[in-house]
Structures are given as C-alpha cells and as structure tokens.
Design an enzyme around this catalytic site. Sequence first.
Site, PDB file in Angstrom:
ATOM      1  N   SER A 153       0.866  -1.179   0.000  1.00  0.00           N
ATOM      2  CA  SER A 153       0.000   0.000   0.000  1.00  0.00           C
ATOM      3  C   SER A 153       0.899   1.223   0.000  1.00  0.00           C
ATOM      4  O   SER A 153       2.083   1.139   0.333  1.00  0.00           O
ATOM      5  CB  SER A 153      -0.937  -0.007   1.213  1.00  0.00           C
ATOM      6  OG  SER A 153      -0.208  -0.140   2.421  1.00  0.00           O
TER       7      SER A 153
ATOM      8  N   GLU B 241       1.317   5.658   0.691  1.00  0.00           N
ATOM      9  CA  GLU B 241       0.817   6.900   1.262  1.00  0.00           C
ATOM     10  C   GLU B 241       1.206   8.075   0.385  1.00  0.00           C
ATOM     11  O   GLU B 241       2.346   8.182  -0.068  1.00  0.00           O
ATOM     12  CB  GLU B 241       1.390   7.117   2.668  1.00  0.00           C
ATOM     13  CG  GLU B 241       0.906   8.433   3.297  1.00  0.00           C
ATOM     14  CD  GLU B 241       1.539   8.698   4.644  1.00  0.00           C
ATOM     15  OE1 GLU B 241       1.127   8.033   5.623  1.00  0.00           O
ATOM     16  OE2 GLU B 241       2.454   9.549   4.723  1.00  0.00           O
TER      17      GLU B 241
ATOM     18  N   ASP C 106      -0.848  15.619  14.414  1.00  0.00           N
ATOM     19  CA  ASP C 106       0.194  16.517  14.914  1.00  0.00           C
ATOM     20  C   ASP C 106      -0.390  17.894  15.180  1.00  0.00           C
ATOM     21  O   ASP C 106      -1.187  18.406  14.384  1.00  0.00           O
ATOM     22  CB  ASP C 106       1.322  16.645  13.887  1.00  0.00           C
ATOM     23  CG  ASP C 106       2.044  15.328  13.652  1.00  0.00           C
ATOM     24  OD1 ASP C 106       2.166  14.552  14.624  1.00  0.00           O
ATOM     25  OD2 ASP C 106       2.460  15.078  12.507  1.00  0.00           O
TER      26      ASP C 106
ATOM     27  N   PHE D 299      13.165  14.072   9.689  1.00  0.00           N
ATOM     28  CA  PHE D 299      11.888  13.421   9.988  1.00  0.00           C
ATOM     29  C   PHE D 299      12.042  12.482  11.181  1.00  0.00           C
ATOM     30  O   PHE D 299      11.212  12.452  12.096  1.00  0.00           O
ATOM     31  CB  PHE D 299      11.398  12.601   8.795  1.00  0.00           C
ATOM     32  CG  PHE D 299      10.953  13.396   7.598  1.00  0.00           C
ATOM     33  CD1 PHE D 299      10.584  14.727   7.712  1.00  0.00           C
ATOM     34  CD2 PHE D 299      10.900  12.804   6.344  1.00  0.00           C
ATOM     35  CE1 PHE D 299      10.178  15.461   6.611  1.00  0.00           C
ATOM     36  CE2 PHE D 299      10.499  13.524   5.226  1.00  0.00           C
ATOM     37  CZ  PHE D 299      10.132  14.851   5.363  1.00  0.00           C
TER      38      PHE D 299
ATOM     39  N   HIS E   2       3.682  -0.983   3.785  1.00  0.00           N
ATOM     40  CA  HIS E   2       3.071   0.309   3.492  1.00  0.00           C
ATOM     41  C   HIS E   2       4.188   1.309   3.218  1.00  0.00           C
ATOM     42  O   HIS E   2       5.007   1.591   4.098  1.00  0.00           O
ATOM     43  CB  HIS E   2       2.235   0.778   4.680  1.00  0.00           C
ATOM     44  CG  HIS E   2       1.470   2.045   4.435  1.00  0.00           C
ATOM     45  ND1 HIS E   2       0.374   2.103   3.596  1.00  0.00           N
ATOM     46  CD2 HIS E   2       1.635   3.310   4.920  1.00  0.00           C
ATOM     47  CE1 HIS E   2      -0.105   3.326   3.577  1.00  0.00           C
ATOM     48  NE2 HIS E   2       0.645   4.081   4.366  1.00  0.00           N
TER      49      HIS E   2
END
Length: 288
Positions: A7, A9, A101, A210, A259
Amino acid sequence: MPAPKVSFEFFPPQSLDASFRLWETVQALAPLKPEFVSVTYGAGGTTRKLTHEAVETIHNHYQMPVAAHLTCVDATREDTLKIAHSYADAGVSQLVALRGDPPKGSGGFCAHPEGFANSVELIEALAETGRFTLRVGAYPDRHPEARDDQADVAYLKRKIEAGATSAITQFFFDVETFFRFRDRCVKAGIDAPIIPGILPIDNWAKVAKFAAGCGAVIPAELHESFARAERDGRADLLSTSLCAEMCSDLIDGGVEELHFYTLNKPRLTRDVCHALGITPDVSLQKVA
C-alpha cells in the site's frame, strides 16, 4: 519468496507543481495494484480540504481503494464526524484515524474544547457509525510522548479494542525493532495485522530530520553510509538496496504487507517493489 501485498501513502498538493507530482506518482504506482492508498492531513489539519479533494479524485478516477487520514486536531466532534460521513457518502469506506500533529509552534497537542480528546475517542465514535474500516498508527520506536516502550503497545491495544482493524507503523530503520515491537504486541494480546511502514530514502538529510521529529532511531552507520554514497553519486543505489533488503528481511520474518511512504516521489518505491517481485499490471498504466 512470494511477493508481498503493498500500500502507498500520498500527501495532498498545495501548489500546481505539487499537484502534477501527486498525479504522476499515483499513475506510476497504480499498476502495482496496491491493497489501498492513503492520503495524509497536514499538521494541525491544515490540508483538510485538499485531503478531501485528493481522496475523492483517487477514488473516482483510479482503480485503487483509498483511505483518508482523519485527525482530532483543531476540530469539534461534530465537524470531525461530518467530514467522516462525507467520505462515506462519497463511497470512501476506509479511514486512517489518528490524533494528529499539533500546529507548528503550538507547544504540543491540546484537544479542542468540543473535540475528541485523543485517537481512542475518535476511533470509538467512528466505529459506532458502522460505516468504516479503521486503520491506526503504531510505533516500533518509542513515540516521543510515550513514557516507555510498553506504553506504545498498551495504547495500540486500546485503539484496536475501540474498533480499529489494523495498524500501520511509523517508519523505522532496523527490522529487529519491528520484530521486537510485534512480539510485544502479540504478548499483549493484539491480534490485528500490524503493517510495517517503509520510507525509501530519497534525501538523507530530510529523512534524518523526519526521524528526529518522530522518534525513529537511526543506526550510526547509516549516517556514514549515506555520506559516502552522496560523495560518490550512489545515494539512490544505496537507498534502493537497503530498502529492498529490509523489506526482504521483513517478509522472511512473516510480514505479508508493506506500506510505503512515497513522499509523492514514485521512483524509489517503484524500484523497491520491482526488486521484491511486484510486477506492474500494464492494463492500469494509463488509467486516469
């Protein structure tokens, strides 16, 4: 080794150039036949409208199930559930339910006085509608706000008990980190699928930033490896090799679905998928 399910994002575009990049990414990855794709919210819910538009476009024009991110940030319960029902009315039945967030510079999450206090409350309310398949987040490396590793497991269990059916992890750099987390979840009685989140490294400096923000632990040797690779012009080759090897190790350890956090850049994700034996369906390459 059987090819895994995958999958992807995406994040919603905030400019014309970003819009082109998103749709180029969607078209490049659609032939890999993902189980679903997800579309994120910005910090503080800043891309709420853009997320909704991207989700509906993917749902209506591409042959891929799409899951919309939905958060608790800066919204009342009524408004949040209104957004959720608008997805269901449009035929979108999958949601990634997250606390979200807080806005940058806000000093931390503060629930709206008329909103959901946390992701568990959000999941419970969405589950009660009976209209959605709910996915949630999970943290193999300790969440920055968690007091210890077990706290992350305990909170994930609460989310599953509230109505979620699967979890997608934050990205990580060490497969053993994921396997240890999975073992703790099994020991705690969590039997829902836990899908590892994979971040192909397109830009090491940005990825390291990140990681610092979300608590993902970076092995020291990665800094050195990417410094050398960037000097030699081999950063993409190193990224693809490391990512494919990590995915292969996860599959060997019993993982059946991956993912990918694409950052709306399809090339590395596509290359890793090809290395794992995921072949494109040519009939989908021009679907739009």
